[in-house]
Design a protein around this motif. Structure first.
Motif: not given
Length: 97
Positions: A1, A3-6, A8-10, A12-14
């Motif tokens: 994965m 860094s941009r996907k990570a 984005g995922a963080l 969305f999670i937050s």
């Protein structure tokens, strides 16, 4: 994965956690009520700038309308203060030149 996907995922999670905490009443005031429209505006702007115009404009419009709804009380106060100020200025006699 990458860094941009990570990131984005963080994000969305937050945001999801903030929404859940807001529903449970753990966040002081209406922080989520202000955060979600601002996030929608920012994501819409990002989408428009990076070639996703249709969804970007939809997010921008919905976020702006939501934020204006949140700011309606403040806008009402500003209009009332402006009307009072303008009325007081109208009552002052004009100085002769």
């Amino acid at each position: 994965m990458n860094s941009r996907k990570a990131l984005g995922a963080l994000l969305f999670i937050s945001l999801g956690l903030f929404i859940l905490l807001g529903q449970l009443g753990w966040i002081v005031g209406n922080l989520i009520g202000w955060l979600v429209p601002i996030a929608m505006i920012l994501l819409g702007y990002y989408g428009v700038k990076h070639g996703k115009g249709f969804i970007g404009w939809i997010l921008l419009i919905i976020g702006t309308v939501s934020l204006l709804g949140k700011m309606s009380g403040l806008i009402g106060w500003l209009i009332a203060i402006g009307l009072i100020w303008y009325g007081l200025r109208m009552l002052k006699p004009k100085r002769a030149a």
